[in-house]
Design a protein around this motif. Structure first.
Motif, short mmCIF file in Angstrom:
data_model
loop_
_atom_site.label_atom_id
_atom_site.label_comp_id
_atom_site.label_asym_id
_atom_site.label_seq_id
_atom_site.Cartn_x
_atom_site.Cartn_y
_atom_site.Cartn_z
N THR A 117 0.84 -1.20 0.00
CA THR A 117 0.00 0.00 0.00
C THR A 117 0.87 1.25 0.00
O THR A 117 2.01 1.25 0.51
N ARG A 118 0.33 2.32 -0.57
CA ARG A 118 0.99 3.62 -0.54
C ARG A 118 -0.05 4.71 -0.73
O ARG A 118 -1.14 4.47 -1.26
N GLN A 119 0.32 5.90 -0.31
CA GLN A 119 -0.51 7.09 -0.52
C GLN A 119 0.22 8.02 -1.48
O GLN A 119 1.39 8.35 -1.29
N ASP A 163 -4.01 12.40 -3.24
CA ASP A 163 -5.28 11.96 -2.69
C ASP A 163 -5.62 10.52 -3.11
O ASP A 163 -6.73 10.05 -2.87
N GLU A 164 -4.65 9.83 -3.71
CA GLU A 164 -4.88 8.46 -4.17
C GLU A 164 -4.37 7.44 -3.14
O GLU A 164 -3.28 7.60 -2.58
N THR A 165 -5.17 6.44 -2.91
CA THR A 165 -4.76 5.29 -2.10
C THR A 165 -4.57 4.11 -3.03
O THR A 165 -5.51 3.67 -3.71
#
Length: 324
Positions: free
Chosen positions: A114-116, A119-121
């Motif tokens: 996972t990463r940010q 504003d996208e996950t």
């Protein structure tokens, strides 16, 4: 890259299975039982034998042998590969230099990155089950290739007119019906100088890989989500589908209602049906978010590493369970 455990241990295990097989005793259909002996006495004797204390002692011996074998397997696996050998190749080289965070639960097959990004996950999920599936598919492919080669050899043998004509291409029939072989066909194809460039060294090691499926999800608040189905193999991502969902929870429905709502949506055509330029731009879009060659190389390696840890854990759990 396929697990070295499967490659290094498949042959010894096969030999061990063959060597441990014993012939089952054959019982005669003609049993010497008394004609006057009542049937209830025979049943009683068999019932008593089934509860004999010797069967309990045999079970304890079998358990001891099983525990010893499990411990032997654990020792072999620990000697084959250690966490320290993998930490430099997998953890340090990728995870410490990657914007993604790895999430995994001991005892479960799924691994998640996972990463940010703004504003996208971004979430990339894969599983160790692909390693087992890849091995089974490879075995089926090898067997199919072997069967095909045998079939071709049988056809060639049937079509040839004798030992001198087997495999010949420039042929003609003589008066007595035998096949005449041209001079150039008397030389084995492997010995012809014009085919030197096509000779393959069978002893040369080859990198083997398996197809690792990756489920990618990109979410944006108020804009829904993209769900990408892809396969990581040989350092490349092969995209199969890109779906769009107006609501992020539809990309991974957790209820029957959401799953039913998802089924009624038009989520897009197969990726291969898109315009080629559009395909290239979508691939570039994913690369900018870290879905790239480095990740495609990392996923199969980490699956191998994860499966090794889970196998050792499984051996220990089974050993503790059967141990008295």
């Amino acid at each position: 890259m396929l697990s070295l455990r499967n490659l290094a241990r498949s042959a010894p295990r096969s030999v061990a299975r063959l060597s441990t097989k014993t012939a089952r005793p054959q019982f005669s259909l003609l049993r010497t039982t008394s004609v006057c002996q009542p049937s209830w006495t025979q049943s009683a004797s068999r019932l008593g034998a089934s509860f004999h204390t010797s069967s309990i002692r045999r079970q304890e011996i079998d358990n001891a042998e099983l525990v010893a074998k499990l411990q032997s397997e654990i020792s072999i696996e620990e000697e084959t590969r250690t966490d320290e050998q993998y930490s430099g190749n997998v953890i340090n080289d990728y995870l410490e230099n990657s914007p993604f965070t790895l999430e995994e639960t001991p005892g479960q097959e799924e691994v998640v990155l996972t990463r940010q990004m703004g504003d996208e996950t971004i979430r990339v999920a894969f599983t160790t089950a692909d390693l087992t599936n890849g091995n089974q598919e490879q075995e089926r492919d090898d067997q199919a290739l072997y069967d095909e080669e045998e079939g071709v050899e049988d056809i060639i043998g049937q079509q040839s007119g004798g030992a001198n004509s087997k495999g010949a291409s420039n042929q003609g029939r003589t008066a007595d019906g035998n096949v005449k072989v041209a001079p150039e066909d008397s030389v084995s194809p492997a010995d012809r100088p014009e085919l030197d460039d096509e000779v393959i060294d069978e002893d040369e090691p080859r990198d083997q890989s398996f197809a690792a499926r990756a489920n990618i999800r990109i979410e944006r608040p108020g804009k829904g989500a993209l769900a990408i189905e892809a396969v990581a193999q040989d350092g490349d991502f092969v995209i199969e589908n890109i779906f769009y969902f107006p609501e992020a929870d539809l990309a991974d429905p957790q209820t029957a209602e959401k799953d039913w709502e998802r089924r009624n949506l038009y989520t897009g055509p197969p990726f291969g049906n898109l315009d080629e330029d559009l395909q290239i731009l979508l691939e570039k879009y994913l690369e900018e978010r870290g879905i790239n060659t480095r990740m495609a190389l990392f996923i199969p390696d980490y699956i191998d590493f994860k499966e090794q840890k889970e196998y050792l854990r499984w051996l220990g759990n089974v050993k503790n369970f059967v141990d008295a």
